[in-house]
Design an enzyme around this catalytic site. Structure first.
Site, PDB file in Angstrom:
ATOM      1  N   ARG A  23       0.886  -0.924   0.046  1.00 60.03           N
ATOM      2  CA  ARG A  23       0.041  -0.167  -0.254  1.00 60.03           C
ATOM      3  C   ARG A  23       0.841   1.201  -0.519  1.00 60.03           C
ATOM      4  O   ARG A  23       0.893   2.171   0.882  1.00 60.03           O
ATOM      5  CB  ARG A  23      -1.111   0.092   1.449  1.00 60.03           C
ATOM      6  CG  ARG A  23      -1.292  -1.121   1.314  1.00 60.03           C
ATOM      7  CD  ARG A  23      -3.305  -1.474   1.681  1.00 60.03           C
ATOM      8  NE  ARG A  23      -3.817  -1.735   0.739  1.00 60.03           N
ATOM      9  CZ  ARG A  23      -4.987  -2.090   1.120  1.00 60.03           C
ATOM     10  NH1 ARG A  23      -5.348  -1.641   2.749  1.00 60.03           N
ATOM     11  NH2 ARG A  23      -5.641  -2.488   0.415  1.00 60.03           N
ATOM     12  N   GLN A  83      -1.191   2.600  -6.228  1.00 58.75           N
ATOM     13  CA  GLN A  83      -2.740   2.758  -6.374  1.00 58.75           C
ATOM     14  C   GLN A  83      -3.165   2.173  -6.714  1.00 58.75           C
ATOM     15  O   GLN A  83      -4.003   1.703  -6.816  1.00 58.75           O
ATOM     16  CB  GLN A  83      -2.443   3.866  -5.663  1.00 58.75           C
ATOM     17  CG  GLN A  83      -2.555   4.077  -4.390  1.00 58.75           C
ATOM     18  CD  GLN A  83      -2.960   5.802  -3.911  1.00 58.75           C
ATOM     19  OE1 GLN A  83      -3.083   6.234  -4.270  1.00 58.75           O
ATOM     20  NE2 GLN A  83      -3.810   5.843  -1.797  1.00 58.75           N
ATOM     21  N   ASP A 125      -3.464  -1.780  -7.138  1.00 57.68           N
ATOM     22  CA  ASP A 125      -4.086  -2.776  -6.849  1.00 57.68           C
ATOM     23  C   ASP A 125      -5.351  -2.631  -6.686  1.00 57.68           C
ATOM     24  O   ASP A 125      -6.988  -2.345  -7.001  1.00 57.68           O
ATOM     25  CB  ASP A 125      -4.360  -1.253  -5.064  1.00 57.68           C
ATOM     26  CG  ASP A 125      -4.614  -1.410  -4.037  1.00 57.68           C
ATOM     27  OD1 ASP A 125      -5.194  -3.341  -3.786  1.00 57.68           O
ATOM     28  OD2 ASP A 125      -4.744  -1.359  -2.747  1.00 57.68           O
ATOM     29  N   SER A 136      -8.201  -2.502  -3.289  1.00 57.89           N
ATOM     30  CA  SER A 136      -8.983  -1.093  -3.590  1.00 57.89           C
ATOM     31  C   SER A 136     -10.267  -0.714  -4.049  1.00 57.89           C
ATOM     32  O   SER A 136     -11.045  -1.035  -4.110  1.00 57.89           O
ATOM     33  CB  SER A 136      -8.175   0.139  -3.675  1.00 57.89           C
ATOM     34  OG  SER A 136      -7.207  -0.025  -2.641  1.00 57.89           O
ATOM     35  N   TYR A 166      -3.398  -1.392   7.111  1.00 58.63           N
ATOM     36  CA  TYR A 166      -4.490  -2.492   7.253  1.00 58.63           C
ATOM     37  C   TYR A 166      -5.058  -2.105   8.790  1.00 58.63           C
ATOM     38  O   TYR A 166      -3.388  -2.284  10.276  1.00 58.63           O
ATOM     39  CB  TYR A 166      -3.927  -3.509   7.175  1.00 58.63           C
ATOM     40  CG  TYR A 166      -3.968  -4.164   5.520  1.00 58.63           C
ATOM     41  CD1 TYR A 166      -5.216  -4.580   5.394  1.00 58.63           C
ATOM     42  CD2 TYR A 166      -2.554  -3.905   5.196  1.00 58.63           C
ATOM     43  CE1 TYR A 166      -5.352  -4.570   3.858  1.00 58.63           C
ATOM     44  CE2 TYR A 166      -3.007  -4.730   3.741  1.00 58.63           C
ATOM     45  CZ  TYR A 166      -3.956  -5.601   3.467  1.00 58.63           C
ATOM     46  OH  TYR A 166      -3.907  -5.307   1.438  1.00 58.63           O
TER      47      TYR A 166
HETATM   48  P1  NAD Z   1      -9.722  -4.641   4.960  1.00 61.45           P
HETATM   49  O1  NAD Z   1     -10.177  -4.519   3.744  1.00 61.45           O
HETATM   50  O2  NAD Z   1      -8.353  -4.498   5.048  1.00 61.45           O
HETATM   51  O3  NAD Z   1     -10.882  -3.557   6.212  1.00 61.45           O
HETATM   52  C1  NAD Z   1     -11.612  -2.610   6.240  1.00 61.45           C
HETATM   53  C2  NAD Z   1     -11.614  -1.954   7.055  1.00 61.45           C
HETATM   54  O4  NAD Z   1     -12.138  -2.640   8.533  1.00 61.45           O
HETATM   55  C3  NAD Z   1      -9.921  -1.316   7.709  1.00 61.45           C
HETATM   56  O5  NAD Z   1     -10.669   0.476   7.717  1.00 61.45           O
HETATM   57  C4  NAD Z   1     -10.349  -2.145   8.871  1.00 61.45           C
HETATM   58  O6  NAD Z   1      -9.500  -1.064   9.823  1.00 61.45           O
HETATM   59  C5  NAD Z   1     -11.288  -1.938   9.669  1.00 61.45           C
HETATM   60  N1  NAD Z   1     -11.755  -2.658  10.736  1.00 61.45           N
HETATM   61  C6  NAD Z   1     -10.316  -4.145  10.912  1.00 61.45           C
HETATM   62  N2  NAD Z   1     -10.512  -4.587  12.486  1.00 61.45           N
HETATM   63  C7  NAD Z   1     -12.397  -3.717  12.668  1.00 61.45           C
HETATM   64  C8  NAD Z   1     -12.859  -4.229  14.010  1.00 61.45           C
HETATM   65  N3  NAD Z   1     -12.505  -4.657  14.811  1.00 61.45           N
HETATM   66  N4  NAD Z   1     -14.318  -2.723  14.070  1.00 61.45           N
HETATM   67  C9  NAD Z   1     -14.096  -1.751  12.993  1.00 61.45           C
HETATM   68  N5  NAD Z   1     -13.339  -1.986  12.093  1.00 61.45           N
HETATM   69  C10 NAD Z   1     -12.430  -2.709  12.040  1.00 61.45           C
HETATM   70  O7  NAD Z   1      -9.010  -2.672   4.669  1.00 61.45           O
HETATM   71  P2  NAD Z   1      -8.877  -2.025   3.495  1.00 61.45           P
HETATM   72  O8  NAD Z   1      -9.853  -1.414   2.540  1.00 61.45           O
HETATM   73  O9  NAD Z   1      -7.989  -2.634   2.845  1.00 61.45           O
HETATM   74  O10 NAD Z   1      -8.051  -0.227   3.968  1.00 61.45           O
HETATM   75  C11 NAD Z   1      -6.918  -0.106   4.594  1.00 61.45           C
HETATM   76  C12 NAD Z   1      -6.025   1.344   4.655  1.00 61.45           C
HETATM   77  O11 NAD Z   1      -5.523   0.856   3.481  1.00 61.45           O
HETATM   78  C13 NAD Z   1      -7.697   2.028   3.957  1.00 61.45           C
HETATM   79  O12 NAD Z   1      -6.978   3.675   5.111  1.00 61.45           O
HETATM   80  C14 NAD Z   1      -7.139   2.535   3.384  1.00 61.45           C
HETATM   81  O13 NAD Z   1      -6.953   4.065   2.359  1.00 61.45           O
HETATM   82  C15 NAD Z   1      -5.452   1.595   2.880  1.00 61.45           C
HETATM   83  N6  NAD Z   1      -5.388   1.911   2.018  1.00 61.45           N
HETATM   84  C16 NAD Z   1      -3.761   2.715   1.019  1.00 61.45           C
HETATM   85  C17 NAD Z   1      -3.539   1.741  -0.378  1.00 61.45           C
HETATM   86  C18 NAD Z   1      -2.682   3.034  -1.242  1.00 61.45           C
HETATM   87  O14 NAD Z   1      -2.226   3.871  -0.790  1.00 61.45           O
HETATM   88  N7  NAD Z   1      -1.859   1.769  -2.285  1.00 61.45           N
HETATM   89  C19 NAD Z   1      -4.705   0.985  -1.246  1.00 61.45           C
HETATM   90  C20 NAD Z   1      -5.611   0.635  -0.503  1.00 61.45           C
HETATM   91  C21 NAD Z   1      -6.554   1.193   0.725  1.00 61.45           C
END
Ligand code: NAD
Length: 371
Positions: free
Chosen positions: A119, A124, A127, A130, A227
């Site tokens: 990430r 991006q 991905d 995403s 994550y």
């Molecule tokens: P994910 O699909 O792994 O999880 C979904 C959400 O569930 C996350 O926000 C996580 O914090 C939350 N979660 C986990 N346990 C929980 C609990 N017990 N109660 C409530 N919520 C809980 O997450 P994601 O969609 O892959 O995104 C994670 C982060 O990564 C985000 O900040 C996103 O913006 C970032 N991201 C960055 C890039 C990049 O820079 N290339 C790409 C994709 C995502």
């Protein structure tokens, strides 16, 4: 350099890993592309469209391939005839499909798991998590609205007022943010929660209300790679109490919480479901990873205490055309970013190569699988 695009064989998979647009772009890089006949059928892409883009449409696309593209990991039958050391580039579900990863190693393939893309800003556009989560977050709200026996927006009519639905989003990653935005567009009153405090501002910026455990520390800023990690028992208890009070007043709940490599955290118990109003709807986006909601079953509407609980085993597959278009672009962006003109093939750098590469030289080499 011969690139193969396979027809997906997994049950319920409707997506395809390349579109006529990306086929054209691969050919412009100097590759030849073989598409398995019928590969795009479920995503509304005809064989003729691939042929018009310059692909060879054939029965045994893997034959002679140097790179095999897939949405999910192909089995050994589908890979028959692929060149020694061929790359397999797909969503390989490395933790869930570990035996298949071992098979790739044994067969001498270099398997690249797109869900292990780091990430980082420059990755991006590559991905798949995403791009697919974004669509899944949207679809979750649409499905919940469909199951809900009432309207989402407030409506003032001559016959009286219909009040706005209250929608609570649990887990505010990519899918959760899109779910908030979609529910807001439909006119619901939206609130949301996460363990990462960095999401508070994001929730507010979308016009929703953050609901956060304040008594126990959550994850400040972003965890490793953005994550979440598994939370302490104390946090889980405080979260359950907070959620219990809030959830009883909700009409729609969308859960999206995931922890990489672990079963999805349980966020909603049967007792909490019982506290909700009959007719409410819970959509469990994590159902395929073990589920955030007690009693949720993939691809089945379960009714508990008058509340409908639903979730798909493969939500992006319910939007095959858009999901394929974005997935295909992710794969193209990945391979083209590393395309070495002289070698006529992609050559990965260390940071991204080491992150996504599962097998090489007959062995499993990825740290996350070995550690
Ligand atoms: P994910 O699909 O792994 O999880 C979904 C959400 O569930 C996350 O926000 C996580 O914090 C939350 N979660 C986990 N346990 C929980 C609990 N017990 N109660 C409530 N919520 C809980 O997450 P994601 O969609 O892959 O995104 C994670 C982060 O990564 C985000 O900040 C996103 O913006 C970032 N991201 C960055 C890039 C990049 O820079 N290339 C790409 C994709 C995502």
């Amino acid at each position: 350099m011969r690139i193969a695009v396979l027809k997906e064989r997994a049950n319920g998979e409707t997506r395809v890993s390349a579109t006529p647009e990306t086929v054209k772009k691969f050919i412009a890089l100097g590759a030849t592309v073989a598409v398995e006949a019928g590969a795009g059928g479920t995503a509304s892409i005809a064989d003729a469209d691939y042929a018009a883009a310059g692909a060879e449409v054939v029965k045994d696309a893997a034959k002679g391939a140097d790179i095999v593209l897939g949405v999910q990991g192909p089995d050994s039958k589908a890979l028959k005839g692929a060149n020694a050391g061929a790359w397999i580039v797909a969503g390989l579900d490395p933790f869930g499909q570990r035996a298949r990863v071992d098979e790739y190693a044994k067969a001498g393939f270099e398997a690249l798991a797109m869900e292990f893309m780091p990430r980082i800003t420059r990755a991006q556009s590559m991905d798949i998590l995403s791009s697919q989560s974004n669509l899944a977050g949207y679809k979750a709200v649409i499905e919940a609205a469909n199951l809900y026996g009432r309207a989402f927006p407030m409506m003032m009519t001559a016959a009286g007022t219909v009040s706005a639905a209250k929608c609570f989003v649990m887990g505010v990653g990519v899918a959760g943010l899109q779910a908030i935005a979609t529910a807001r567009r439909l006119g619901a009153q939206v609130s949301a929660t996460d363990v990462r405090s960095a999401t508070k501002e994001q929730i507010q910026s979308l016009g929703a209300k953050p609901i956060f455990v304040e008594s126990v520390a959550g994850i400040e800023g972003e965890g490793a790679g953005g994550y979440a990690t598994e939370m302490s028992e104390e946090y889980q208890k405080a979260q359950a109490e907070l959620v219990s009070g809030h959830i009883a007043k909700q009409d729609i709940v969308i859960t999206t919480a995931l922890i990489p490599g672990r079963p999805a955290p349980r966020l909603i118990s049967d007792t909490q479901i019982a506290s909700m109003k009959p007719g409410s709807v819970i959509f469990d986006l994590a159902v395929a990873q073990g589920g955030n909601v007690e009693g949720s079953k993939a691809d089945e509407v379960v009714e508990r205490h008058g509340v409908k609980i639903f979730g798909y085993s493969n939500t992006p597959a319910k939007l095959p055309a858009d999901a394929s278009a974005l997935f295909a672009r992710n794969l193209y962006n990945f391979l083209s970013a590393f395309w070495d003109k002289e070698a006529g093939r992609p050559v990965l750098d260390e940071e991204i190569g080491n992150a996504v590469r599962l097998t090489q030289g007959g062995k499993v080499v990825n740290e996350r699988l070995l550690g």
